[in-house]
Design an enzyme around this catalytic site. Structure first.
Site, mmCIF file in Angstrom:
data_model
loop_
_atom_site.group_PDB
_atom_site.id
_atom_site.type_symbol
_atom_site.label_atom_id
_atom_site.label_comp_id
_atom_site.label_asym_id
_atom_site.label_seq_id
_atom_site.Cartn_x
_atom_site.Cartn_y
_atom_site.Cartn_z
ATOM 1 N N PRO A 2 -1.236 43.100 -23.816
ATOM 2 C CA PRO A 2 -1.511 42.605 -25.161
ATOM 3 C C PRO A 2 -0.613 43.278 -26.202
ATOM 4 O O PRO A 2 -0.312 44.466 -26.104
ATOM 5 C CB PRO A 2 -2.981 42.983 -25.386
ATOM 6 C CG PRO A 2 -3.539 43.202 -24.026
ATOM 7 C CD PRO A 2 -2.417 43.697 -23.183
ATOM 8 N N GLU A 3 -0.183 42.496 -27.199
ATOM 9 C CA GLU A 3 0.581 43.077 -28.294
ATOM 10 C C GLU A 3 -0.379 43.729 -29.281
ATOM 11 O O GLU A 3 -1.601 43.534 -29.228
ATOM 12 C CB GLU A 3 1.453 42.015 -28.947
ATOM 13 C CG GLU A 3 2.402 41.357 -27.947
ATOM 14 C CD GLU A 3 3.653 40.758 -28.562
ATOM 15 O OE1 GLU A 3 4.020 41.141 -29.681
ATOM 16 O OE2 GLU A 3 4.285 39.911 -27.894
ATOM 17 N N LYS A 52 -0.619 49.839 -29.212
ATOM 18 C CA LYS A 52 -1.389 49.279 -28.107
ATOM 19 C C LYS A 52 -2.478 50.238 -27.611
ATOM 20 O O LYS A 52 -3.034 50.032 -26.538
ATOM 21 C CB LYS A 52 -0.443 48.906 -26.963
ATOM 22 C CG LYS A 52 0.588 47.848 -27.378
ATOM 23 C CD LYS A 52 1.489 47.438 -26.230
ATOM 24 C CE LYS A 52 2.487 46.386 -26.682
ATOM 25 N NZ LYS A 52 3.344 45.891 -25.590
ATOM 26 N N ARG A 268 12.015 42.597 -18.695
ATOM 27 C CA ARG A 268 11.315 41.629 -19.531
ATOM 28 C C ARG A 268 12.235 40.461 -19.872
ATOM 29 O O ARG A 268 13.443 40.630 -20.024
ATOM 30 C CB ARG A 268 10.827 42.285 -20.825
ATOM 31 C CG ARG A 268 9.887 43.455 -20.614
ATOM 32 C CD ARG A 268 8.628 43.076 -19.849
ATOM 33 N NE ARG A 268 7.859 42.064 -20.537
ATOM 34 C CZ ARG A 268 6.938 42.333 -21.464
ATOM 35 N NH1 ARG A 268 6.671 43.582 -21.805
ATOM 36 N NH2 ARG A 268 6.267 41.359 -22.027
#
Length: 280
Positions: A2-3, A52, A268
């Site tokens: 999650p950001e 985070k 990524r």
């Protein structure tokens, strides 16, 4: 993973549900039984996030530290009327449950779930870069991030994802904010101008609170304008999942029509426009 806006939104949900109360704290799975016993029966003072990392402050100087990691999930839900007396049944491997007669919050699969003291909280936060969702002060200073970026030979794309440089920004915000300011993601950090960094920071400060409000990442100005107008009318619209370059490999850029490119950087998927993102 999650950001950062997701963690800030979750902190707000925990605060609304349990802030100032004494909820039951347990570990149905058993792996957090000792920690749950330390928190059970004490006042939940406030929940908050930095990047985070999620923190829940309890009385007696104890703080619950949670890092969801790649597979962690934590939902805050109302207790159905038929389960008010006994609480909702436990489904799956629940590491931690916070509950009262109105709400239940079940945590599953976190990378970290610990009870820590204030010294450890400061150490954990001190290892992170500044968070665009936190007020700027001596401990949350965007200039600190730029000093690191300006000395680095790593790409801007890599640096924006490094939580020790900039906290809370994930892949979608990274790709989209660089597109918004026509910045090439593969340029080295040391070539990024101070003015360009300020554009990135200010834009994240502008965009990410809408992620907290709506639960959706919004990076297109027309979608943001429509959403803001709806909120002013008291409406809560379903936000379309639309982006300028993220996951649009091979498609035309929404601004210049050039082809959106893709490359795996540091494990990524990176997306950018091969036409208008040439700014140096």
């Amino acid at each position: 993973m999650p950001e950062g806006h997701t963690l800030h939104r979750l902190a707000g949900a925990l605060d609304t549900a349990f802030g100032g109360t004494t909820p039951d704290v347990s570990s149905p799975q058993g792996r957090f039984a000792e920690g749950a016993a330390l928190l059970d029966g004490t006042v939940l003072e406030q929940a908050w996030a930095h990047g985070k990392l999620l923190f829940v402050d309890f009385a007696d100087g104890r703080t619950l530290y949670v890092h969801l990691g790649l597979i962690g999930k934590w939902f805050v839900l109302p207790v159905p009327p038929e389960h008010v007396e006994l609480g909702p049944p436990v489904l799956g491997e629940v590491r931690l449950r916070i509950a009262d007669e109105r709400h239940v919050a079940d945590l599953r699969g976190p990378m970290a779930c610990q009870v820590v003291d204030q010294e450890e909280v400061l150490r954990l936060v001190g290892r992170q870069g500044p968070d665009p969702l936190q007020p700027v002060d001596e401990r949350n200073d965007p200039d600190t991030a730029y000093r690191t970026i300006a000395r680095s030979g790593r790409t801007v794309a890599e640096l924006l994802m490094d939580q020790t440089v900039l906290a809370g920004v994930g892949n979608i915000y990274r790709c989209e904010v660089l597109w918004r300011h026509r910045l090439h993601p593969l340029k080295p950090g040391r070539s990024l101008k101070r003015s360009s960094w300020q554009l990135i920071w200010d834009d994240l400060v502008h965009l990410m609170p809408w992620g907290v409000r709506t639960g959706s990442i919004i990076t297109l100005d027309d979608v943001l304008a429509d959403t803001a107008a709806a909120w002013e009318r008291g409406e809560r619209p379903q936000v379309p999942r639309e982006f300028a370059v993220y996951q649009r490999d091979g498609m035309p850029c929404l601004r210049c029509g050039a082809t959106v490119r893709h490359k795996v950087v540091a494990g990524r998927n990176l997306f950018w426009c091969g036409g208008c993102q040439r700014r140096t």
